[in-house]
Design a protein around this motif. Structure first.
Motif, short mmCIF file in Angstrom:
data_model
loop_
_atom_site.label_atom_id
_atom_site.label_comp_id
_atom_site.label_asym_id
_atom_site.label_seq_id
_atom_site.Cartn_x
_atom_site.Cartn_y
_atom_site.Cartn_z
N TYR A 163 74.39 -39.13 126.41
CA TYR A 163 75.14 -39.37 127.63
C TYR A 163 74.26 -39.27 128.88
N ALA A 164 74.60 -40.09 129.87
CA ALA A 164 73.90 -40.02 131.15
C ALA A 164 74.29 -38.76 131.93
N GLY A 165 75.42 -38.17 131.58
CA GLY A 165 75.90 -36.96 132.23
C GLY A 165 77.36 -36.74 131.91
N ALA A 166 77.86 -35.58 132.31
CA ALA A 166 79.27 -35.26 132.07
C ALA A 166 79.82 -34.45 133.24
N ALA A 167 81.07 -34.73 133.58
CA ALA A 167 81.78 -33.98 134.61
C ALA A 167 82.84 -33.13 133.94
N VAL A 168 82.77 -31.84 134.18
CA VAL A 168 83.70 -30.85 133.61
C VAL A 168 84.61 -30.40 134.75
N LEU A 169 85.80 -30.98 134.82
CA LEU A 169 86.69 -30.78 135.97
C LEU A 169 87.81 -29.80 135.63
N TYR A 170 87.76 -28.64 136.25
CA TYR A 170 88.86 -27.68 136.19
C TYR A 170 89.20 -27.34 134.74
N GLY A 171 88.15 -27.02 134.00
CA GLY A 171 88.30 -26.66 132.60
C GLY A 171 87.11 -25.83 132.16
N THR A 172 87.03 -25.62 130.86
CA THR A 172 86.00 -24.77 130.28
C THR A 172 85.21 -25.51 129.23
N LEU A 173 84.01 -25.07 128.97
CA LEU A 173 83.28 -25.56 127.83
C LEU A 173 83.90 -24.98 126.55
N PRO A 174 83.74 -25.67 125.41
CA PRO A 174 84.31 -25.17 124.15
C PRO A 174 83.39 -24.16 123.48
N PHE A 175 83.38 -22.95 124.01
CA PHE A 175 82.55 -21.91 123.43
C PHE A 175 83.09 -21.51 122.06
N ASP A 176 82.18 -21.07 121.19
CA ASP A 176 82.55 -20.55 119.87
C ASP A 176 83.37 -21.56 119.08
N ALA A 177 83.00 -22.83 119.19
CA ALA A 177 83.75 -23.90 118.51
C ALA A 177 82.82 -24.84 117.75
N GLY A 178 81.64 -24.35 117.38
CA GLY A 178 80.77 -25.14 116.52
C GLY A 178 79.78 -26.04 117.22
N VAL A 179 79.74 -26.01 118.56
CA VAL A 179 78.74 -26.79 119.29
C VAL A 179 77.77 -25.82 119.97
N PRO A 180 76.50 -26.21 120.10
CA PRO A 180 75.50 -25.27 120.61
C PRO A 180 75.71 -24.93 122.09
N THR A 181 75.62 -23.66 122.41
CA THR A 181 75.61 -23.22 123.81
C THR A 181 74.43 -22.27 124.01
N THR A 182 73.32 -22.64 123.43
CA THR A 182 72.11 -21.83 123.51
C THR A 182 71.39 -22.08 124.84
N PRO A 183 70.52 -21.17 125.26
CA PRO A 183 69.78 -21.37 126.50
C PRO A 183 68.97 -22.67 126.47
N SER A 184 68.97 -23.37 127.60
CA SER A 184 68.20 -24.60 127.82
C SER A 184 68.64 -25.77 126.95
N HIS A 185 69.81 -25.67 126.31
CA HIS A 185 70.26 -26.73 125.42
C HIS A 185 70.52 -28.04 126.17
N LEU A 186 70.89 -27.94 127.45
CA LEU A 186 71.17 -29.13 128.26
C LEU A 186 70.05 -29.38 129.28
N SER A 187 68.86 -28.98 128.96
CA SER A 187 67.76 -29.08 129.91
C SER A 187 67.60 -30.49 130.45
N GLY A 188 67.70 -30.61 131.78
CA GLY A 188 67.51 -31.88 132.45
C GLY A 188 68.70 -32.82 132.43
N VAL A 189 69.82 -32.44 131.82
CA VAL A 189 70.99 -33.30 131.73
C VAL A 189 71.86 -33.13 132.97
N PRO A 190 72.25 -34.21 133.64
CA PRO A 190 73.12 -34.09 134.81
C PRO A 190 74.53 -33.66 134.42
N VAL A 191 75.03 -32.64 135.09
CA VAL A 191 76.39 -32.15 134.87
C VAL A 191 77.04 -31.89 136.23
N PHE A 192 78.32 -32.26 136.32
CA PHE A 192 79.13 -31.98 137.51
C PHE A 192 80.23 -31.03 137.05
#
Length: 208
Positions: free
Chosen positions: A120-149
């Motif tokens: 993805y070119a980027g993702a906007a997370v609007l008025y919500g949460t990331l899906p922690f503890d749901a099988g996707v990585p949330t390790t340090p630097s995992h999104l390094s350089g990825v644009p997020v709003f």
């Protein structure tokens, strides 16, 4: 679980090389509601509002959950795989794709991005949460350089505050993402002032 074919509402130019912005609605909503957001965003891009595959009350949901903002891992995996099958058909690798999700759609957008940041070119997370503890990585630097709003409501009483805070902390610090962050004086809804900021962000991450 087998899901029905996606129901999609679109707006804007539809050329195969036009950058695609995928709009992901909140829990219990539908694609036509989130498509109205596209009317306020740059007309340079294609907009596709996708209906979530799980029936929820009078609308639809992206995943079964263990509580607000806490997806069931197997459910999230199933719906992400379903979504990717559709996306790979309409936007083969090489066509820029940005995700814009609100509430439950924000968690789904976050899950997709965390699952495959390079897609993805980027993702906007609007008025919500990331899906922690749901099988996707949330390790340090995992999104390094990825644009997020990311946008949060200071008076949000729907999404648990601990999840909002954890999302904010991860995206603005641990993830390594190129994060544009704002907190608006609203509850659980899109602040009017956030829309032009989102529009500006899209023009910086997508080719014109």
């Amino acid at each position: 679980m087998a899901f029905p074919p996606p129901v999609i509402a679109t707006s804007g130019p539809s050329g195969p090389d036009t950058p695609l912005v995928v709009l992901l609605h909140g829990r219990g909503s539908h694609e036509q509601e989130i498509l109205t957001l596209g009317d306020q965003l740059p007309p340079l891009f294609s907009y596709a509002a996708v209906r979530a595959p799980i029936t929820e009350g009078g609308g639809f949901a992206w995943f079964a959950n263990r509580g607000i903002g806490r997806p069931v891992e197997s459910s999230l995996r199933s719906t992400m795989d379903w979504f990717r099958t559709w996306l790979d058909e309409v936007a083969p690798t090489g066509r820029p794709v940005a995700l814009v999700g609100f509430s439950g759609g924000a968690a789904f957008a976050g899950g997709l991005l965390l699952d495959e940041p390079s897609r993805y070119a980027g993702a906007a997370v609007l008025y919500g949460t990331l899906p922690f503890d749901a099988g996707v990585p949330t390790t340090p630097s995992h999104l390094s350089g990825v644009p997020v709003f990311v946008a949060h409501g200071a008076q949000d009483r729907v999404i648990p505050r601990d999840l909002l805070d954890r999302t904010w902390q991860y995206l603005t610090d641990e993830s390594g993402a190129l994060t544009t962050a704002r907190e608006d004086q609203v509850g659980h809804g899109i602040a009017p002032a956030a829309v032009p900021a989102l529009a500006s962000w899209l023009t910086t991450i997508l080719p014109r």
